[in-house]
Scaffold this active site. Structure first.
Site, short mmCIF file in Angstrom:
data_model
loop_
_atom_site.label_atom_id
_atom_site.label_comp_id
_atom_site.label_asym_id
_atom_site.label_seq_id
_atom_site.Cartn_x
_atom_site.Cartn_y
_atom_site.Cartn_z
N GLU A 119 53.26 -13.83 -3.51
CA GLU A 119 52.27 -12.74 -3.45
C GLU A 119 52.67 -11.75 -2.37
O GLU A 119 53.40 -12.09 -1.44
CB GLU A 119 50.89 -13.32 -3.12
CG GLU A 119 50.91 -14.25 -1.92
CD GLU A 119 49.58 -14.91 -1.63
OE1 GLU A 119 48.76 -14.27 -0.99
OE2 GLU A 119 49.37 -16.07 -2.05
N LYS A 121 52.11 -9.80 1.03
CA LYS A 121 51.34 -10.14 2.24
C LYS A 121 50.61 -8.91 2.73
O LYS A 121 51.21 -7.97 3.26
CB LYS A 121 52.25 -10.69 3.33
CG LYS A 121 51.47 -11.17 4.54
CD LYS A 121 52.35 -11.94 5.50
CE LYS A 121 51.53 -12.53 6.62
NZ LYS A 121 50.94 -11.48 7.48
N ASP A 123 48.37 -6.33 4.77
CA ASP A 123 48.24 -6.06 6.19
C ASP A 123 46.79 -5.66 6.47
O ASP A 123 46.46 -4.49 6.57
CB ASP A 123 49.20 -4.94 6.58
CG ASP A 123 49.49 -4.96 8.06
OD1 ASP A 123 49.03 -5.88 8.74
OD2 ASP A 123 50.18 -4.04 8.52
N TYR A 231 43.20 -15.22 -1.43
CA TYR A 231 44.51 -15.88 -1.57
C TYR A 231 44.47 -17.40 -1.43
O TYR A 231 45.48 -18.04 -1.67
CB TYR A 231 45.55 -15.28 -0.65
CG TYR A 231 45.22 -15.28 0.83
CD1 TYR A 231 45.11 -16.46 1.56
CD2 TYR A 231 45.04 -14.07 1.51
CE1 TYR A 231 44.82 -16.45 2.92
CE2 TYR A 231 44.75 -14.05 2.87
CZ TYR A 231 44.65 -15.24 3.56
OH TYR A 231 44.36 -15.22 4.90
N LYS A 320 58.91 -11.49 5.99
CA LYS A 320 58.48 -10.20 6.52
C LYS A 320 59.46 -9.08 6.19
O LYS A 320 60.68 -9.29 6.22
CB LYS A 320 58.35 -10.28 8.05
CG LYS A 320 57.23 -11.19 8.53
CD LYS A 320 55.87 -10.57 8.25
CE LYS A 320 54.77 -11.16 9.11
NZ LYS A 320 54.81 -10.79 10.51
N CYS A 414 58.64 32.69 19.38
CA CYS A 414 59.53 31.89 18.54
C CYS A 414 60.73 31.44 19.39
O CYS A 414 61.39 32.27 20.02
CB CYS A 414 60.01 32.70 17.34
SG CYS A 414 61.24 31.82 16.35
N CYS A 417 63.96 33.37 17.62
CA CYS A 417 64.14 34.82 17.58
C CYS A 417 63.23 35.56 18.57
O CYS A 417 63.25 36.79 18.63
CB CYS A 417 63.92 35.35 16.17
SG CYS A 417 62.19 35.37 15.68
N CYS A 432 56.10 32.01 12.94
CA CYS A 432 56.94 33.11 13.37
C CYS A 432 56.95 34.12 12.22
O CYS A 432 57.30 33.77 11.09
CB CYS A 432 58.35 32.62 13.65
SG CYS A 432 59.54 33.98 13.76
N CYS A 438 64.68 36.07 11.38
CA CYS A 438 64.72 34.93 12.32
C CYS A 438 65.77 33.97 11.79
O CYS A 438 65.68 33.49 10.66
CB CYS A 438 63.35 34.27 12.37
SG CYS A 438 63.33 32.68 13.23
O1 JCF Z 1 48.05 -11.48 2.57
C1 JCF Z 1 48.01 -12.11 3.59
N1 JCF Z 1 47.95 -11.50 4.74
C2 JCF Z 1 48.01 -13.61 3.55
C3 JCF Z 1 47.79 -14.37 4.71
C4 JCF Z 1 48.23 -14.25 2.35
C5 JCF Z 1 48.23 -15.63 2.28
O2 JCF Z 1 48.43 -16.24 1.12
C6 JCF Z 1 48.00 -16.43 3.44
C7 JCF Z 1 47.78 -15.77 4.66
C8 JCF Z 1 47.55 -16.57 5.79
C9 JCF Z 1 47.55 -17.95 5.66
N2 JCF Z 1 47.97 -17.79 3.32
C10 JCF Z 1 47.77 -18.53 4.42
C11 JCF Z 1 47.77 -19.98 4.26
#
Ligand code: JCF
Length: 674
Positions: A119, A121, A123, A231, A320, A414, A417, A432, A438
């Site tokens: 999946e 991740k 933020d 999740y 990451k 500017c 020029c 400008c 220019c």
């Molecule tokens: O999308 C996420 N930030 C994310 C965090 C997704 C996951 O499946 C996660 C998680 C943090 C811990 N699963 C765990 C066990």
């Protein structure tokens, strides 16, 4: 109005609304239009006003609590919320998969073709939501994993989170874990609103999501465009037997909780690597920020065998992406002069690696932005690079500001020029006014003129443009067509061969199209699409130059501002002069004919693309449609003429069917092109 509704009918209406919300938020396939939903919602409100005693906590009207909280109380999670280990490279991914395989083999399991639930991740902020007997009763932040804060009232304001679970097979107790995010479009809209209402502007969607969840007044949270993706699960009572993590996700989705549609079950290390690549490719176009992907061993029995190291499972990891934000020091602040004279402050930075790219410059946008962020020479700043866009300074780390800094002042002349800079009414940028006299604007205008989408002059790169202007050989785009081989070969780092190549490229560019020529002029607000509209509708340069604002505004997609820019441009004698010289130099194009011969079969038609295309890439399909004269937009409305649907088309297709808009496929586009 007296109510003719029974309590049963009220409950049915409530359930109907919850069901529609599920189709809209979770399945992304609305069954009714927004306006119809609103009507039903208003009806529910009216019944509730007449029968306040009927109202229960699971009514969609009960999402926003009246009273702000005094503070957040602590909640201990019934089952701890896990963290994830990280991998940062292909090698570390190999190690992760091999470690798992080895442990499984030691436990007597065959680890051939290990499946992972993969999946993106997100933020955002991890939260846990507790349902008892199908009702949302509590929600908490992750906190330190064992204790978080009670954010129940705020979580209930998130429209995509069900207040009651769907169906009647839910468990007595269910804890759902997931991520709360602020989608990028909502984030942009919110910040724009905040800016004009003196409210806090957030540096990124993650901070916006976090700030919104930590609001003591749920009314404020309710106004923030938050979304949630589940999740995993915590406590389930009574125990529920599953074999696979992917089954758990499908189950919570069936109970009405949103699960990310990009999730996928993949095979082995290779499947993981492919998923990582694919999500990485899509990253810039997604509507939410992600910082990597997550792999989880799909088979729950294997998860049990593998167990944990402290709080992180051995059976899962986050892969990451390289960080897209970094801190560095501002060494200087310069101002740049753009093609149209716009003055942009730019931070010169101590070199820093941001998401795999070495960054030494970052834009500060304009005077208002630089004042708002109060960026000064010597400051330590956060720099962000998103997708392919120019890196920007996000904010200053005030704690690290040296003692002797000065606020940055925009120049009043500017830097190139020396003309006095102007700020036009309604604009945030200084300009400008010197135009092609220019040198900065001259260079940028020539780069634009020669660019691929413009006159497409092969062999004329940015560096060479700068040399040509600095040496005085070129004082306007028309001068390009009077260059001699001897003069060009005399420039530094130019040999005779490259001089010949350049002159050949310039010669070749003389035959072009009217649309490209208009685009190359670099008229403000006139991009490729507008240039094409002008060429297709007015057909010749004389008429384009002679059109007044009013007649220009009759053309599709040309509003008052663009029309004004066009007439202003052609009214300037220097611009008329350049155009005359270009034509005299021999620039020519074939006459624009009527849209016959299959050329402009879709002139002025509005087309929406949806679903996964297989013959064309999205970008190509869009380009072809535009070449046929169509306008490609992103949302389906009564103004849409065609919806071109690929595989797995969702809500846009449904909407097209509702509105009786013709739905076509890629074969249709191919036929048009032939
Ligand atoms: O999308 C996420 N930030 C994310 C965090 C997704 C996951 O499946 C996660 C998680 C943090 C811990 N699963 C765990 C066990």
């Amino acid at each position: 109005m007296s109510s003719q509704f029974s309590r049963t009918e009220y409950q049915q209406l409530k359930q109907q609304l919850n069901e529609h919300a599920y189709h809209y938020y979770v399945l992304d396939e609305p069954q009714i239009a927004d306006a119809q939903y609103d009507q039903l919602y208003q009806q529910l409100l009216r019944i509730e006003q007449q029968h306040p005693d009927w109202v229960t906590q699971d009514s969609p009207t009960q999402r926003v609590a009246d009273q702000p909280l005094a503070k957040f109380t602590q909640i201990k999670h019934a089952q701890p919320m896990l963290s994830l280990g990280n991998v940062f490279s292909a090698e570390e991914l190999t190690d992760f998969v091999q470690r798992i395989s080895k442990l499984l083999e030691q436990a007597g399991e065959s680890s051939n073709s290990l499946s992972f639930s993969a999946e993106p991740k997100l933020d955002g902020l991890a939260v846990s939501i507790r349902y008892e007997h199908g009702h949302l009763i509590q929600a908490a932040t992750r906190g330190d994993g064992s204790t978080g804060e009670d954010i129940t009232a705020n979580i209930k304001t998130i429209q995509s989170i069900p207040l009651v679970l769907r169906g009647d097979t839910y468990p007595d107790v269910l804890e759902v874990r997931g991520e709360v995010v602020m989608p990028r479009d909502g984030f942009a809209r919110y910040n724009q609103w905040a800016l004009s209402h003196d409210e806090k502007v957030f540096a990124n969607p993650r901070n916006a999501a976090a700030g919104s969840l930590r609001q003591l007044d749920p009314k404020k949270t309710a106004q923030r465009p938050l979304a949630f993706y589940a999740y995993s699960v915590g406590v389930i009572e009574p125990r529920h037997e599953f074999e696979l993590h992917s089954e758990v996700l499908a189950w919570i989705k069936s109970l009405g909780l949103p699960v990310n549609h990009l999730n996928q079950v993949v095979q082995g290390e290779q499947g993981c690597a492919k998923f990582y690549q694919s999500i990485g490719d899509q990253r810039a176009t997604l509507n939410f920020d992600i910082d990597g992907v997550v792999y989880k061993v799909d088979k729950l029995q294997y998860q049990d065998i593998l167990g944990f190291v402290t709080k992180a499972p051995r059976w899962a990891t986050a892969h990451k992406f390289p960080a897209e934000e970094a801190t560095t020091v501002v060494e200087n602040i310069d101002v740049q002069v753009g093609r149209t004279g716009s003055i942009t402050p730019v931070a010169r930075l101590q070199a820093v690696n941001v998401g795999g790219v070495n960054v030494t410059n970052a834009t500060l946008h304009n005077e208002d932005e630089i004042r708002r962020k109060d960026v000064r020479v010597g400051d330590t700043v956060f720099v962000r690079r998103a997708g392919d866009v120019i890196p920007e300074v996000v904010k200053v780390v005030l704690a690290k500001r040296p003692a002797d800094t000065q606020p940055f002042m925009m120049p009043d002349h500017c830097p190139v020029c020396d003309s006095v800079l102007l700020k036009l009414e309604g604009e945030a940028v200084l300009r400008c006014p010197a135009g092609l006299s220019c040198d900065a604007q001259l260079k940028e205008s020539i780069k634009h003129f020669a660019s691929r989408k413009g006159m497409d002059i092969e062999g004329l790169g940015d560096k060479l443009v700068e040399q040509l202007v600095d040496s005085g050989l070129v004082n306007s785009p028309a001068d390009l067509y009077h260059l001699s081989e001897v003069k060009v070969a005399g420039l530094a780092r130019m040999a005779q061969k490259s001089a010949q190549n350049l002159l050949f490229g310039i010669e070749q560019s003389k035959t072009t199209t009217l649309a490209r020529f208009i685009y190359s002029l670099g008229i403000r607000e006139v991009g490729e699409a507008t240039a094409l509209t002008l060429a297709n509708h007015l057909k010749n340069l004389t008429d384009i130059m002679a059109s007044d604002q009013e007649s220009l505004q009759q053309l599709p997609d040309i509003g008052a501002v663009v029309a004004a820019r066009i007439t202003q441009y052609f009214a300037v004698p220097e611009n008329q002069q350049v155009i005359a010289e270009l034509l005299a130099a021999g620039i020519n194009w074939p006459a624009v004919t009527e849209p016959s011969a299959g050329a402009l079969l879709l002139v002025d038609k509005v087309v929406v693309l949806t679903g996964k295309l297989s013959v064309f890439t999205r970008a190509d399909a869009k380009k072809h449609l535009q070449q046929l004269g169509a306008k490609v937009t992103s949302s389906v409305s009564a103004k849409t003429d065609y919806v071109l649907a690929g595989e797995n088309a969702g809500s846009k297709l449904t909407k097209a069917q509702e509105l009786n808009i013709p739905v076509v496929d890629e074969a249709w586009l191919q036929a048009m092109l032939n």
